[in-house]
Design a protein around this motif. Structure first.
Motif, PDB file in Angstrom:
ATOM      1  N   SER A  23       0.786  -1.156   0.020  1.00 17.76           N
ATOM      2  CA  SER A  23      -0.124   0.004  -0.003  1.00 17.76           C
ATOM      3  C   SER A  23       0.866   1.211   0.042  1.00 17.76           C
ATOM      4  O   SER A  23       2.274   1.187   0.263  1.00 17.76           O
ATOM      5  CB  SER A  23      -0.763  -0.019   1.121  1.00 17.76           C
ATOM      6  OG  SER A  23      -0.136   0.118   2.533  1.00 17.76           O
ATOM      7  N   ALA A  24       0.340   2.086  -0.072  1.00 22.45           N
ATOM      8  CA  ALA A  24       0.856   3.569  -0.315  1.00 22.45           C
ATOM      9  C   ALA A  24       1.233   4.112   1.194  1.00 22.45           C
ATOM     10  O   ALA A  24       2.545   4.602   1.221  1.00 22.45           O
ATOM     11  CB  ALA A  24      -0.082   4.637  -0.815  1.00 22.45           C
ATOM     12  N   LEU A  77       5.438   4.603   1.781  1.00 16.61           N
ATOM     13  CA  LEU A  77       5.783   5.828   2.661  1.00 16.61           C
ATOM     14  C   LEU A  77       6.544   5.657   3.956  1.00 16.61           C
ATOM     15  O   LEU A  77       7.468   6.212   3.976  1.00 16.61           O
ATOM     16  CB  LEU A  77       4.603   6.672   2.770  1.00 16.61           C
ATOM     17  CG  LEU A  77       4.735   8.270   3.520  1.00 16.61           C
ATOM     18  CD1 LEU A  77       5.552   8.965   2.541  1.00 16.61           C
ATOM     19  CD2 LEU A  77       3.489   8.820   3.699  1.00 16.61           C
ATOM     20  N   ASP A  78       6.076   4.655   4.538  1.00 17.10           N
ATOM     21  CA  ASP A  78       6.860   4.318   5.789  1.00 17.10           C
ATOM     22  C   ASP A  78       8.124   3.815   5.559  1.00 17.10           C
ATOM     23  O   ASP A  78       8.833   3.976   6.193  1.00 17.10           O
ATOM     24  CB  ASP A  78       5.831   3.433   6.775  1.00 17.10           C
ATOM     25  CG  ASP A  78       6.711   2.864   7.963  1.00 17.10           C
ATOM     26  OD1 ASP A  78       6.522   3.578   8.845  1.00 17.10           O
ATOM     27  OD2 ASP A  78       7.040   1.714   8.192  1.00 17.10           O
ATOM     28  N   SER A  79       8.074   3.035   4.738  1.00 12.31           N
ATOM     29  CA  SER A  79       9.361   2.187   4.252  1.00 12.31           C
ATOM     30  C   SER A  79      10.429   3.191   3.773  1.00 12.31           C
ATOM     31  O   SER A  79      11.515   2.961   4.070  1.00 12.31           O
ATOM     32  CB  SER A  79       9.246   1.044   3.169  1.00 12.31           C
ATOM     33  OG  SER A  79       8.344   0.099   3.829  1.00 12.31           O
ATOM     34  N   ALA A  80       9.879   4.110   2.875  1.00 12.91           N
ATOM     35  CA  ALA A  80      10.809   5.203   2.404  1.00 12.91           C
ATOM     36  C   ALA A  80      11.279   6.119   3.625  1.00 12.91           C
ATOM     37  O   ALA A  80      12.416   6.465   3.638  1.00 12.91           O
ATOM     38  CB  ALA A  80       9.975   6.050   1.454  1.00 12.91           C
ATOM     39  N   ALA A  81      10.754   6.326   4.464  1.00  8.14           N
ATOM     40  CA  ALA A  81      11.077   6.938   5.623  1.00  8.14           C
ATOM     41  C   ALA A  81      12.157   6.479   6.332  1.00  8.14           C
ATOM     42  O   ALA A  81      13.139   7.016   6.876  1.00  8.14           O
ATOM     43  CB  ALA A  81       9.988   7.438   6.727  1.00  8.14           C
ATOM     44  N   VAL A  82      12.139   5.111   6.488  1.00  6.51           N
ATOM     45  CA  VAL A  82      12.914   4.227   7.030  1.00  6.51           C
ATOM     46  C   VAL A  82      14.355   4.286   6.349  1.00  6.51           C
ATOM     47  O   VAL A  82      15.442   4.483   7.235  1.00  6.51           O
ATOM     48  CB  VAL A  82      12.362   2.809   7.606  1.00  6.51           C
ATOM     49  CG1 VAL A  82      13.448   2.118   8.075  1.00  6.51           C
ATOM     50  CG2 VAL A  82      11.082   2.753   8.314  1.00  6.51           C
ATOM     51  N   VAL A  83      14.269   3.939   5.090  1.00  5.75           N
ATOM     52  CA  VAL A  83      15.277   3.927   4.480  1.00  5.75           C
ATOM     53  C   VAL A  83      16.184   5.430   4.489  1.00  5.75           C
ATOM     54  O   VAL A  83      17.300   5.521   4.525  1.00  5.75           O
ATOM     55  CB  VAL A  83      15.081   3.728   3.092  1.00  5.75           C
ATOM     56  CG1 VAL A  83      16.186   3.892   1.948  1.00  5.75           C
ATOM     57  CG2 VAL A  83      14.485   2.185   2.812  1.00  5.75           C
ATOM     58  N   VAL A  84      15.627   6.406   4.234  1.00  5.74           N
ATOM     59  CA  VAL A  84      15.967   7.861   4.342  1.00  5.74           C
ATOM     60  C   VAL A  84      16.676   8.187   5.747  1.00  5.74           C
ATOM     61  O   VAL A  84      17.785   8.416   5.865  1.00  5.74           O
ATOM     62  CB  VAL A  84      14.944   8.914   4.010  1.00  5.74           C
ATOM     63  CG1 VAL A  84      15.726  10.188   4.339  1.00  5.74           C
ATOM     64  CG2 VAL A  84      14.474   8.672   2.616  1.00  5.74           C
ATOM     65  N   ALA A  85      15.980   7.840   6.609  1.00  7.05           N
ATOM     66  CA  ALA A  85      16.461   8.134   8.073  1.00  7.05           C
ATOM     67  C   ALA A  85      17.579   7.196   8.388  1.00  7.05           C
ATOM     68  O   ALA A  85      18.660   7.600   8.874  1.00  7.05           O
ATOM     69  CB  ALA A  85      15.120   7.952   9.352  1.00  7.05           C
ATOM     70  N   LEU A  86      17.415   5.952   8.604  1.00  4.21           N
ATOM     71  CA  LEU A  86      18.350   4.965   8.778  1.00  4.21           C
ATOM     72  C   LEU A  86      19.532   4.944   8.093  1.00  4.21           C
ATOM     73  O   LEU A  86      20.904   4.934   8.427  1.00  4.21           O
ATOM     74  CB  LEU A  86      17.925   3.535   8.744  1.00  4.21           C
ATOM     75  CG  LEU A  86      18.728   2.444   9.744  1.00  4.21           C
ATOM     76  CD1 LEU A  86      18.760   2.786  11.105  1.00  4.21           C
ATOM     77  CD2 LEU A  86      17.671   1.152   9.405  1.00  4.21           C
TER      78      LEU A  86
END
Length: 397
Positions: free
Chosen positions: A353-354, A358-367
């Motif tokens: 889902s979107a 979005l949640d996964s993108a935030a994790v990738v960018v932050a981590l």
């Protein structure tokens, strides 16, 4: 090489030696008495040969003044040699350069630690409602609000902590510079207050402990304020108090050169407790069975007795603490980060889902951003240390 013109140098006696250096560049060395005499004679305009003759008459020993001058050039202490300017990079700009020593001289007043101690005592005696539990941090049922408060208060406290070091050092005349740094696997903000070595001991300890005092002050004020409020404001203030206390156990990890490390180094009267501790630990490893023991030379033998004892004891803390930290990194932190990162990457593709993407993108960018920032900071500081070591030669700070 006959005559030199030195930059403005500051110095103070320290036992049987002298601490000498340039406040503008933050480079300082420990010189024996004869080295200080040679420096003073060079500053008077005497040639290297004349200084050698003066020292020979005073000490009865032959001192290699030309080599001494070359070392001074490498340290950036020499402005001109025989009328020719010595090229050197401009001194780094201090952080918050507009703040002058006269603006923050009050920080060094003995009244300040007395008031802070009184505030802490009042906060402890009144028993404000700040349970030392993770439940205190979960002050809201909304996770985003908890994270936002933690991030905002955390970064604010970090800046206040480092500014406290900076302002206490600035009060003594030390420029001070704040920058990112690394301590093993940790990304930290640190304040370079090189030059504080010239200040009296009380002022040095004030600069070292200013950050811890700031955290305790914020925690005490927040706790007392929580005791005077109710409902959500009380829960928020209690969380702020606990957030201010959470970084303090980290300061006990003296093997990573925390604030308390510099206090320990000063109290034990060591020149470079960490550097000498690392050297002795390497020597101890070479002495293990199966190693070439005959080639191993104890680097602590040249140190004074009190310093030798402190270095040997610290080397044990250094090895044990570093081993435990890296073991925790290998068994807990890295596996958790890799798993979280890999899980996030797999959910970026189709079939999710979107909201999940979005949640996964935030994790990738932050981590990923945190780890990239750590790597970049580590590499930059490593290169800077190598350049500094080459320019400073073998002189001890």
């Amino acid at each position: 090489m006959t005559r030199v013109r030195l930059h403005a140098l500051d110095s103070r006696p320290d036992g049987g030696e002298w601490i000498v250096g340039r406040m503008a560049t933050g480079r300082f060395v420990a010189l024996p008495e004869v080295g200080k005499q040679a420096l003073d004679l060079l500053a008077q305009g005497l040639s290297a040969a004349e200084v050698e003759e003066r020292l020979r008459e005073a000490t009865g020993d032959d001192i290699d003044v030309p080599d001494f001058v070359e070392a001074l050039v490498g340290l950036g202490f020499v402005a001109e040699v025989d009328g020719r300017e010595v090229p050197a990079p401009a001194p780094p700009r201090p952080t918050l350069a507009r703040i002058r020593p006269r603006h923050v001289r009050w920080v060094l007043s003995p009244v300040v630690p007395f008031l802070i101690g009184l505030l802490i005592a009042v906060a402890l005696l009144t028993r404000p409602p700040v349970p030392l539990s993770y439940h205190t941090l979960l002050w809201s049922p909304h996770g985003s609000a908890v994270i936002a408060l933690g991030a905002g208060v955390g970064w604010t406290l970090l800046l206040l902590h480092e500014c406290a070091h900076l302002l206490a050092a600035r009060a003594t005349g030390v420029p001070g510079r704040m920058r990112l740094g690394t301590r093993l696997q940790f990304l930290v903000m640190q304040t370079d207050i090189s030059g504080i070595e010239l200040a009296p001991r009380r002022h040095r300890l004030t600069a070292y402990l200013a950050g811890i005092a700031t955290n305790l002050t914020v925690a005490s004020v927040a706790a007392l304020s929580a005791g005077a409020t109710h409902g959500t404001p009380r829960r928020i203030l209690a969380a702020v108090a606990l957030l201010a206390l959470l970084p303090l156990p980290f300061q006990l990890m003296v093997f990573m050169r925390t604030d308390l490390y510099f206090v320990l180094q000063d109290v034990t009267r060591c020149r470079d407790l960490y550097g000498d501790g690392v050297a002795y630990a390497k020597y101890a490893v070479r002495r293990l069975p199966g190693r070439h023991r005959a080639r191993a030379v104890d680097p602590s033998r040249e140190l004074p007795a009190h310093e030798r004892r402190a270095v040997r004891a610290y080397s044990v803390v250094l090895v044990v603490g570093t081993t435990l930290c890296l073991a925790f990194l290998a068994t807990v932190t890295l596996p958790a980060d890799v798993t979280l990162f890999a899980r996030a990457v797999t959910r970026l593709g189709p079939g999710h889902s979107a909201a999940q993407r979005l949640d996964s993108a935030a994790v990738v960018v932050a981590l990923g951003g945190v780890h990239l920032l750590w790597a970049r900071t580590w590499w930059r500081n490593r290169r800077a240390r190598k350049v500094s070591e080459v320019s400073r030669g073998t002189s001890r700070r």
